[in-house]
Scaffold this motif. Structure first.
Motif, PDB file in Angstrom:
ATOM      1  N   TYR A 161       0.821  -1.213   0.000  1.00  7.53           N
ATOM      2  CA  TYR A 161       0.000   0.000   0.000  1.00  7.53           C
ATOM      3  C   TYR A 161       0.858   1.268   0.000  1.00  7.53           C
ATOM      4  O   TYR A 161       0.363   2.355   0.197  1.00  7.53           O
ATOM      5  N   ARG A 162       2.133   1.104  -0.202  1.00  8.76           N
ATOM      6  CA  ARG A 162       3.094   2.207  -0.279  1.00  8.76           C
ATOM      7  C   ARG A 162       2.858   3.244   0.821  1.00  8.76           C
ATOM      8  O   ARG A 162       2.684   4.426   0.571  1.00  8.76           O
TER       9      ARG A 162
ATOM     10  N   ASP B  27      -4.169   5.879  -4.404  1.00 11.10           N
ATOM     11  CA  ASP B  27      -4.628   4.621  -3.826  1.00 11.10           C
ATOM     12  C   ASP B  27      -4.391   4.692  -2.322  1.00 11.10           C
ATOM     13  O   ASP B  27      -3.336   5.126  -1.887  1.00 11.10           O
ATOM     14  N   PRO B  28      -5.367   4.273  -1.539  1.00 11.69           N
ATOM     15  CA  PRO B  28      -5.285   4.468  -0.092  1.00 11.69           C
ATOM     16  C   PRO B  28      -3.993   3.909   0.516  1.00 11.69           C
ATOM     17  O   PRO B  28      -3.625   2.765   0.254  1.00 11.69           O
TER      18      PRO B  28
ATOM     19  N   ARG C  44       5.000   6.483   1.604  1.00 16.26           N
ATOM     20  CA  ARG C  44       4.733   7.830   1.101  1.00 16.26           C
ATOM     21  C   ARG C  44       4.366   8.776   2.236  1.00 16.26           C
ATOM     22  O   ARG C  44       4.788   9.923   2.270  1.00 16.26           O
ATOM     23  N   ARG C  45       3.547   8.276   3.142  1.00 15.88           N
ATOM     24  CA  ARG C  45       3.130   9.137   4.245  1.00 15.88           C
ATOM     25  C   ARG C  45       4.314   9.484   5.147  1.00 15.88           C
ATOM     26  O   ARG C  45       4.404  10.589   5.679  1.00 15.88           O
TER      27      ARG C  45
ATOM     28  N   PRO D  19      -3.174  10.374  -1.238  1.00 18.82           N
ATOM     29  CA  PRO D  19      -2.684   9.671  -2.422  1.00 18.82           C
ATOM     30  C   PRO D  19      -3.798   8.969  -3.177  1.00 18.82           C
ATOM     31  O   PRO D  19      -4.871   8.713  -2.629  1.00 18.82           O
TER      32      PRO D  19
ATOM     33  N   PHE E   5      -1.591  15.352   2.016  1.00 14.58           N
ATOM     34  CA  PHE E   5      -1.656  14.689   0.712  1.00 14.58           C
ATOM     35  C   PHE E   5      -2.536  13.457   0.806  1.00 14.58           C
ATOM     36  O   PHE E   5      -2.353  12.619   1.676  1.00 14.58           O
TER      37      PHE E   5
ATOM     38  N   MET F 115       6.587  12.101   3.279  1.00 10.00           N
ATOM     39  CA  MET F 115       6.149  13.494   3.226  1.00 10.00           C
ATOM     40  C   MET F 115       6.040  14.148   4.598  1.00 10.00           C
ATOM     41  O   MET F 115       6.022  15.361   4.713  1.00 10.00           O
TER      42      MET F 115
END
Ligand SMILES: Nc1ncnc2c1ncn2[C@@H]1O[C@H](COP(=O)(O)OP(=O)(O)O)[C@@H](O)[C@H]1O
Ligand SMILES: [Mg+2]
Lengths: 377, 253
Positions: free
Chosen positions: A212-213, B88-89, A216-217, B86, B84, A220
């Motif tokens: 679910y990558r 896809d959740p 990224r959170r 994104p 942000f 950032m």
């Protein structure tokens, strides 16, 4: 901030029951299997209550100063050392029905073993190896158990001579042949082994995180690599520790496993979980693949365990000493076994230091790799 | 234009993957308080642009100025002003709804009682208060999207970036989300909204940039864009504007 990270990662790990079950059940099952497989084998390692060993020391031998220490310790183990100043060793062995005879020469010793008394021979080999190590102030890695009709290396003898000349030798059960039964041995050692398989505990969470990558959170939010790393390390170490603790309790309650010194043993295992987690996270962060990580780390851990006594006891394993010395699991096993049967061990501190070093180097690598990855993204 | 009004500005923003130029020398300015739409077909480079703005992906070239400062150089200070969502959740299925919000809101240094309040508020905002103790993995697509939003607003950002928040969900959730975007904007947040649905963009955005092949090919209000193509703007849709300018369709049906 890091508290909430750790808390939630810990929750996820503890929630995946299969995960925790592995650390509770796997050591118990493997220990039970190995115990039953090796009980007879380990019984065959048991020497007769007492047996006699013949020996001879040539005049001016570097070993003569340590002879009292050797005799007293072996005597406590029921091994009676009798000196024979005259005659051919083999002839004496036959005549006196001795299973072992040791000839201490100027700077080497020869060990004669009766083919039918394998265990007695092994005990002596092990004891002599330990004795030499002890004489060389306990730290000499060059001394191993002597193979077959063995000699101690020349280097050993030189160091030995230097030590014995310099110091009075005190006798206080200086070295030790562990008398441990298979239940205790495997009950303890498998916990140590699975401590090294700690990455499994993070596998599900990390796989989901990658899928679910979620990174990224983190990216950032500007959270530092250090915090990111700690928030993975700590929950894994805690979950594995909880699982293994329960496993150890099961061993103690249902299988009557004796740990000797609970606090020190726990510390040794905890440090090895730290080392393993940190080390395996390096592989994960470097490969970004959980499958690769599990395969690579389990292969390495298997070899470490193989040479370190996780399957065959380290006391009587035929693995060369050098390979044992390279296995962190060897130090850990030895510390735990000796703590179990003597309540103390020189290997405790060694094992803790080795684990600590691996853990710290691994942590630095992890943070470095995470930083590099961010720059390359 | 008054410089103070610009909340975010990209300069020569470029991303190459190998020889593939995904975002090409992009220069956009987002005005404080507006809803800015980035419209473009799949693969136009919208997500990559947003990821670069949010420091998730490093630009090959160029920079992002946020609140008057270079964003990358002042990341620690500025990142808490940005939220942000994104495409896809990015949520943990094995965490409950409130735990997801807690985890991601705490990243901005919010803790204790304040964090608890923000969790309640964020879940309330996306209409998930009743589901707060449910695991995210049990959620429907629309609910996941909403939770995804809740995880990005707890730190009260000044600029909210929504990357295609309505793709693949039911109309109800879709309307809910669009309404929330407008509500956030009314509450004072600047919004960047990317989509390949021109009706949505047209409905909620103050200004629109049309993006194709990594480049902005037109920018303005929806009326201004339409005027580029015909004089009578009632006779044309953004879809046709796109078709006329690029020679291809916005969506593959
Ligand atoms: N990590 C990556 N490596 C290589 N190519 C990528 C990567 N990420 C995106 N791309 C390519 O960049 C282009 C733009 O992608 P994206 O920014 O996701 O477009 P959009 O969001 O407008 O649909 C696509 O052609 C995609 O294949
Ligand atoms: Mg996209």
């Amino acid at each position: 901030m890091i508290f909430y990270l750790i808390k939630n990662y810990l929750k996820m790990m503890l929630r995946s029951s299969s995960n925790i079950l592995m650390y509770i059940l796997a050591p118990t099952i493997v220990a039970a299997v190995l115990t039953s497989a090796f009980t007879t084998l380990m019984d065959s390692y048991k020497a007769p209550e007492t047996f006699e060993v013949g020996y001879r020391v040539s005049e001016g031998s570097v070993f003569s100063n340590g002879m009292n220490a050797l005799k007293e310790t072996l005597n406590d183990k029921g091994v009676i050392m009798t000196e024979y100043t005259e005659g051919d060793p083999e002839e004496i062995m036959g005549r006196m029905e001795l299973s072992v005879f040791v000839e201490f020469k100027d700077n080497e010793y020869l060990l004669y073993k009766n083919r039918d008394a394998r265990v007695e021979g092994q005990i002596l080999e092990y004891a002599l190896g330990e004795w030499c190590s002890y004489m060389m102030s306990g730290g000499a890695e060059t001394v191993g158990s002597v193979q077959g009709v063995g000699k101690s290396g020349e280097k050993t003898a030189e160091m030995f001579a230097a030590i014995t000349e310099a110091s009075e030798i005190k006798v206080e059960h200086p070295f030790f042949v562990p008398a441990i039964d298979s239940t205790d041995y495997y009950g303890i050692i498998e916990i140590a082994y699975f401590a090294w398989c700690s990455i499994i505990c993070g596998a599900m969470v990390f796989t989901a995180e990658k899928k679910y990558r979620i990174g990224r959170r983190f990216a950032m939010s500007g959270v530092s690599e250090f915090k990111l790393y700690i928030s993975r390390l700590v929950p894994i170490v805690m979950s594995v520790a909880i699982g293994l603790l329960l496993s150890a309790v099961i061993g103690i309650v249902f299988f009557d496993v004796h740990w000797g010194n609970a606090l020190l043993s726990a510390l040794v295992v905890l440090m090895s979980i730290f080392a393993a987690t940190s080390f395996e996270l390096v592989i994960y962060n470097a490969t970004s693949s959980m499958v690769a990580t599990v395969v690579i780390s389990f292969a390495i851990v298997w070899f470490m365990g193989f040479f370190g006594g996780s399957f065959e006891t380290y006391m009587f394993s035929s693995a060369p000493q050098v390979l044992k010395d390279f296995s962190p699991i060897y130090y850990e096993n030895r510390a735990l076994v000796e703590l179990s049967c003597m309540g103390k061990s020189d290997y405790t501190i060694k094992s803790i230091l080795i684990s600590g070093a691996i853990g710290i180097v691994g942590s630095a690598l992890n943070i470095g790799i995470l930083k590099l990855r961010k720059e390359r993204s | 234009m008054d410089n103070n009004e610009i909340i975010l500005r990209t300069k020569d923003l470029t991303k190459k993957y190998g020889s593939h130029v995904v975002v090409d020398n992009l220069g956009i300015e987002i005005r404080k308080g507006e809803i800015f739409g980035l419209l473009g077909p799949n693969g136009a480079g919208k997500s990559t642009t947003m990821n670069m703005i949010c420091n998730i992906v490093n630009p090959t070239l160029g920079s992002v100025e946020f609140m008057g400062k270079d964003f990358r150089k002042n990341k620690k200070e500025l990142c808490r002003h940005l939220g942000f969502i994104p495409q896809d959740p990015a949520i943990h299925g094995n965490l409950k709804a409130w735990e997801n919000v807690e985890l991601f809101t705490s990243l901005y240094g919010i803790k204790g009682r304040e964090l608890r309040d923000r969790i309640d508020e964020s879940l309330e905002y996306v209409g998930l208060s009743e589901k707060r103790n449910d695991y995210a993995k049990t959620f429907s697509g629309g609910m996941k999207r909403r939770l995804n939003i809740a995880c990005a607003i707890g730190h009260h950002p000044d600029l909210l970036i929504f990357d295609e928040p309505t793709v693949g969900i039911d109309p109800q959730s879709r309307n809910f989300i669009l309404e929330k975007i407008k509500q956030s904007n009314r509450n004072g947040a600047t919004v960047i909204y990317t989509s390949h649905y021109m009706e949505e963009v047209e409905a909620i955005c103050d200004r629109i940039a049309i993006m194709d092949n990594g480049k902005i090919i037109a920018i303005g209000t929806s009326d201004e864009l339409k005027k580029l193509v015909v004089d009578d703007i009632s006779k044309v849709t953004l879809e046709e504007v796109f078709l006329t300018i690029t020679g291809k369709k916005l969506r593959d049906y």
